[in-house]
Design a protein around this motif. Structure first.
Motif, short mmCIF file in Angstrom:
data_model
loop_
_atom_site.label_atom_id
_atom_site.label_comp_id
_atom_site.label_asym_id
_atom_site.label_seq_id
_atom_site.Cartn_x
_atom_site.Cartn_y
_atom_site.Cartn_z
N GLY A 24 -35.36 2.05 -1.49
CA GLY A 24 -34.23 2.86 -1.94
C GLY A 24 -34.20 4.23 -1.32
N CYS A 25 -33.06 4.86 -1.42
CA CYS A 25 -32.89 6.28 -1.08
C CYS A 25 -32.98 6.63 0.38
N GLN A 29 -28.28 11.53 0.82
CA GLN A 29 -28.16 12.88 1.31
C GLN A 29 -27.50 13.72 0.23
N GLU A 30 -28.21 14.74 -0.20
CA GLU A 30 -27.66 15.58 -1.27
C GLU A 30 -26.50 16.41 -0.72
N LEU A 31 -25.62 16.76 -1.62
CA LEU A 31 -24.46 17.56 -1.21
C LEU A 31 -24.89 18.91 -0.65
N ALA B 323 -21.86 10.98 -4.61
CA ALA B 323 -22.34 12.31 -4.24
C ALA B 323 -23.61 12.29 -3.40
N THR B 324 -24.35 11.17 -3.41
CA THR B 324 -25.56 11.16 -2.59
C THR B 324 -25.48 10.21 -1.41
N PHE B 325 -24.62 9.22 -1.48
CA PHE B 325 -24.58 8.24 -0.38
C PHE B 325 -23.25 8.18 0.33
N PRO B 348 -31.93 17.11 -7.30
CA PRO B 348 -31.04 16.10 -6.72
C PRO B 348 -30.05 15.63 -7.78
N ILE B 349 -28.88 15.19 -7.34
CA ILE B 349 -27.85 14.80 -8.31
C ILE B 349 -28.31 13.65 -9.20
N PHE B 350 -29.08 12.74 -8.61
CA PHE B 350 -29.57 11.60 -9.38
C PHE B 350 -30.44 12.05 -10.55
N ILE B 430 -29.66 3.86 -12.15
CA ILE B 430 -30.87 3.80 -11.32
C ILE B 430 -30.57 3.05 -10.02
N LEU B 431 -29.83 1.95 -10.13
CA LEU B 431 -29.48 1.21 -8.90
C LEU B 431 -28.62 2.06 -7.99
N GLY B 433 -28.54 5.32 -7.85
CA GLY B 433 -29.36 6.40 -7.31
C GLY B 433 -30.25 5.92 -6.17
N LEU B 434 -30.64 4.65 -6.21
CA LEU B 434 -31.51 4.13 -5.16
C LEU B 434 -30.73 3.58 -3.98
N PHE B 435 -29.63 2.90 -4.26
CA PHE B 435 -28.94 2.18 -3.19
C PHE B 435 -27.47 2.54 -3.03
#
Lengths: 395, 497
Positions: A24-25, A29-31, B323-325, B348-350, B430-431, B433-435
């Motif tokens: 994952g992750c 990318q954070e804003l 917001a993260t991907f 982090p936003i997550f 959670i999913l 935030g990870l993917f």
């Protein structure tokens, strides 16, 4: 659902946990890590021949509602280099955020860059897909492309990119709003050439005002010249391919110093090729316009219904003549001055008459200049507002 | 509430009472370990032999006034000088004239007597007789019929069930005055011996389902039943699923409506929550008021409820993923605003989303459990510290507060599903935030596949949407006017077990 934890299930559970948490992750990318690029300009350094990429980054903190900031909400960074993708990477060294191009709205190129040909410098846009195809494309006329990105006085929006975007969005038929995608379509297609929007800086009341009007004519991907606002109108009426071709008003003298303005409500245009062999290619351009009378300066009043009808017929005739003259002007310019088939005549011929097209396609740029054009313009006034004529003071 | 296991059950099974009065009394005292709330009253009956007797009851479980006027008065006061204790007339006079009570029972089995005393009956023991008379004298303190706090309504009945099964039975009976309404009683829980009743309409309910409910209840082998929640977990089709396939309600009108649709209600002594089975997913969106007000408004609000479910489950996940991907999926203006708010936030936003949702869950839990007088403290801390101050301090972005607020508010719309919603929300978050959206999609597919696989007492959980029961779509996502709802719905009652 779960049942007993057999060996297989245990294994699957462990695998599931590994897959989730080890994979994952990776592309998150954070804003706060990205630098959102709102517009780009490409210039050419005359001395070294290198490209100069000027990017307008957003500065979100200036937009924060909590801390009122005196900073401009944008930041302009210029980098010099040989290829565009090199420049896009180099920019990351010069600014504390990683460039993010998906929200880029406008790509402006300078005249020099446009004259060299755009396909080669836009290559990375297609290859890497970082810049989207729907960005507006324009040529900066008589100024550097970078200067377009600076804030102008005639901008209500705080962000120059938004201002530019709105210019394209509100464009009427005396301007060209063309995106990267339509540019590619026109430039790559047989028997067609693109026309891009032109951004000019005008000095007005000692302020620098930016405007989008007229068109930059390309021969395939190379800039060959500009057409005026009037000619751009005619170009838009013939091609009728953009949203902005359907918007605008036509003003022409009705009687000596009295002008009349017709507001376009519907436009239909059709190019009908007629050819039996390469020597007698003829095209008929059919244009049907439905308009409304928006303004008429001559004070007149028609007590009789019949007079109104006569007046409308007269206006329709004058409008048709006006439109025809404009169209002839732009076509002759394209045929003689630029020899660029910006109307897509060749493409129409190819679709309707592929046999003839095959004979001429290798030499179309020359052949195009000799094509004879017939015009069939129809103007219909749908609504004249005040049907009995304008207001008239009594004696 | 610990479940206690005792190895020996029903120590006195099959035992009978003795003939000797004194022996009986000593035996009872011994069985009840001289507990102070068991009461004995010795007296003599005015017959030929001056038979001595005693009554035995549990203090607080009976009406002492009733015992005084209707039992003691007759037993100790009636003159029966010419009658012998062994004569058959004695018992009949005893039952018909001396003891005035609507319900009584004669027995010799010790077990029955013990159960009777424990449930508020009064046992009458006579000397030289192994027959004991059990008189129903039950009376205890209970809460009145009040408006239920969990299911408030603007329009409609304000009655709610209380903790007494007899009252609850009567509340349902009052709504359905029909001889086809049947109540059956079972005793569940080896230690608690809790009364459980099932109610159904004989002419509507699917017999197979009734049988299945009865069997599943009978199969429960537990010591303790204190609430219908225990039963729910024992009889539910999918005990390990996050979705409950058993419905519950505190409102007699709602339960009555469900019984009329062919469902089976399960009442349990000691709780105002009544179970209804089979329970379908669509029921969480159906509220009694839907049927009491205009069909257009009901339909619109029902659509909002469905939207609310999706929002409360997925909003934080979608926000975090976008917001993260997937910055390119957010409109530019919105992205700028979001970026502006996140500029000063150190997390982090997550992580921010997880923190905020956990804090909200804690606040909610505090709000539910805290004593009422300190209630305002929680709301002040919650609203000011977590919301305003955290944003001001730059610990949390304002959009995140809005996302969590939206999640919370929409979460209160579909309260019937709130347990599953909390779990689904974390799962998807959670999913996501990870993917990113890929994870969100996989998670949603997993949840949908799971929901589709559920059944409640033979009825697929998603009926009438999957499988589609065309007729019952009239009361699913929208509610048609009552005229179209008159005929009986099919989802519940059609045979398929």
């Amino acid at each position: 659902m779960f049942g007993e934890l057999t060996v297989l299930r245990k294994l699957m559970l462990i695998l599931f946990i590994f897959i989730t948490f080890l994979s994952g992750c990776w592309d998150a990318q954070e804003l706060t890590e990205v630098g959102i690029i709102a517009s780009m300009a490409i210039d050419k350094d005359e001395n070294s021949g290198e490209y100069i990429l000027t990017s307008q980054y957003l500065r979100p903190s200036a937009e924060s509602t909590f801390v009122s900031s005196q900073e401009e909400p944008f930041l302009i960074v210029s980098i010099k280099g040989r290829t565009i993708s090199e420049l896009m990477r180099k920019a990351n060294h010069k600014i504390d955020r990683r460039g993010f191009y998906a929200h880029n709205k406008i790509v402006v190129v300078s005249e020099e860059v446009a004259k060299d040909g755009l396909i080669s410098i836009f290559e990375t846009f297609q290859r890497e897909q970082e810049v989207r195809s729907y960005v507006w494309l324009a040529v900066a006329r008589e100024t550097s492309a970078a200067s377009i990105l600076e804030k102008k006085h005639n901008s209500i929006s705080k962000l120059p990119a938004n201002f530019l975007y709105s210019l394209f969005d509100n464009a009427e038929y005396d301007a060209v709003a063309s995106s990267l995608l339509t540019f590619y379509k026109d430039a790559l297609e047989m028997g067609n050439s693109p026309v891009l929007g032109v951004l000019t800086i005008e000095d007005e009341r000692s302020q620098k005002d930016l405007s989008l009007s007229g068109g930059a004519v390309f021969k395939k991907d190379k800039l060959v010249g500009f057409i005026s606002n009037e000619e751009t109108m005619a170009y838009n009426w013939i091609t009728n391919k953009n949203k902005n071709s359907q918007k605008g008003a036509l003003t022409f003298p009705y009687k000596k110093n009295d002008y009349i303005t017709l507001d376009l409500s519907e436009l239909e245009s059709k190019i009908i090729p007629k050819a039996t062999n390469k020597s007698d290619i003829a095209l008929t351009i059919k244009i049907k316009k439905t308009v409304e009378i928006a303004e008429q300066q001559e004070v007149n009043n028609f007590p009789q219904r019949k007079e109104v009808v006569q007046f409308i017929e007269e206006v329709e005739k004058k409008a048709e003549a006006e439109i025809e003259s404009k169209i002839i002007q732009v076509i002759s310019k394209a045929q003689n001055e630029f020899q660029a088939d910006i109307f897509g005549f060749g493409d129409t011929l190819n679709k309707k008459n592929p046999k003839v097209w095959k004979q001429v396609k290798d030499n179309w740029e020359v052949e195009f200049s000799n094509v004879s054009i017939d015009l069939d313009v129809q103007v219909e006034i749908l609504n004249s507002g005040l049907i009995q004529g304008s207001l008239k003071p009594k004696q | 509430m610990r479940r206690i296991r005792t190895p020996k059950q029903n120590k006195y099974a099959g035992e009978k009472v003795k003939k000797d009065l004194k022996e009986n009394q000593e035996m009872l005292q011994q069985i009840f370990h001289n507990t102070i709330d068991i009461k004995f009253r010795n007296f003599q009956i005015q017959n030929q032999e001056q038979t001595s007797a005693f009554i035995c009851y549990m203090e607080g479980m009976v009406s002492e006034e009733f015992i005084h006027f209707n039992i003691m008065d007759g037993l100790a006061g009636t003159n029966l000088k010419d009658i012998n204790i062994d004569s058959p007339r004695f018992i009949s006079i005893l039952k018909n004239q001396m003891v005035k009570a609507p319900s009584m029972k004669e027995t010799t089995i010790l077990d029955e007597i013990l159960d009777g005393i424990l449930t508020g009956q009064t046992a009458i023991f006579l000397n030289q007789s192994d027959r004991v008379l059990l008189v129903t004298t039950v009376s205890f303190q209970s809460r009145g019929v009040e408006e239920p706090e969990t299911e408030a309504t603007v329009r409609g009945s304000r009655e709610g069930f209380n903790e007494v099964i007899q009252t609850n039975t009567s509340l349902i009976r009052r709504k359905i005055n029909n001889s086809n309404l049947i109540f059956e009683e079972l005793i569940i829980g080896k230690e608690t011996k809790t009364k459980v009743r099932i109610a159904y309409l004989n002419n509507v309910a699917n017999k197979e389902v009734v049988k299945e409910v009865r069997n599943r209840l009978k199969a429960i082998k537990t010591d303790v039943v204190l609430e219908t929640g225990y039963l729910e977990q024992y009889i539910g089709d999918h005990p390990y699923s996050i979705f409950s396939t058993v419905g519950n309600s505190e409102k007699p009108d709602k339960v009555a409506a469900k019984i009329l649709e062919g469902r089976i209600a399960i009442l349990c002594d000691g709780t105002p929550f009544v179970l209804t089975v089979p329970h379908l997913f669509i029921e969480v969106f159906q509220v009694p008021e839907d049927y009491y007000s205009n069909a257009y408004v009901s339909s619109l609000i029902r659509i909002f409820r469905i939207m609310a479910l999706f929002l409360t489950v997925s909003t934080p996940a979608v926000f975090v993923a976008a917001a993260t991907f997937h910055h390119e999926m957010v409109p530019s203006q919105l992205l700028t605003t979001m970026a502006a708010a996140e500029e000063r936030v150190p997390f982090p936003i997550f992580l921010e989303a997880i923190i905020m949702i956990v804090i909200f869950q804690l606040l909610r839990e505090a709000g539910v459990r805290m004593p009422r007088p300190i209630g305002s403290a929680v709301s002040i801390v919650g609203a000011l510290v977590i919301g305003e101050a955290a944003v001001q301090a730059g610990l949390v972005g304002a959009p995140m507060v809005i996302v969590v607020a939206l999640t919370a508010i929409t979460g209160f719309v579909v309260t019937a599903l709130s347990n599953a919603v909390i779990l689904m929300r974390f799962f998807l978050l959670i999913l996501a935030g990870l993917f990113g959206f890929y994870g969100l999609l996989i998670g949603t597919l997993f949840l949908v596949a799971h929901v589709v696989s559920l059944r409640s007492f033979g009825v697929p959980y998603l009926t009438p949407l999957g499988p589609i029961v065309t007729k019952d779509l009239r009361d699913s996502i929208i509610r048609l006017p009552l005229k179209f709802l008159q005929s009986k719905s099919k989802s519940i009652t059609r045979k398929r077990l």
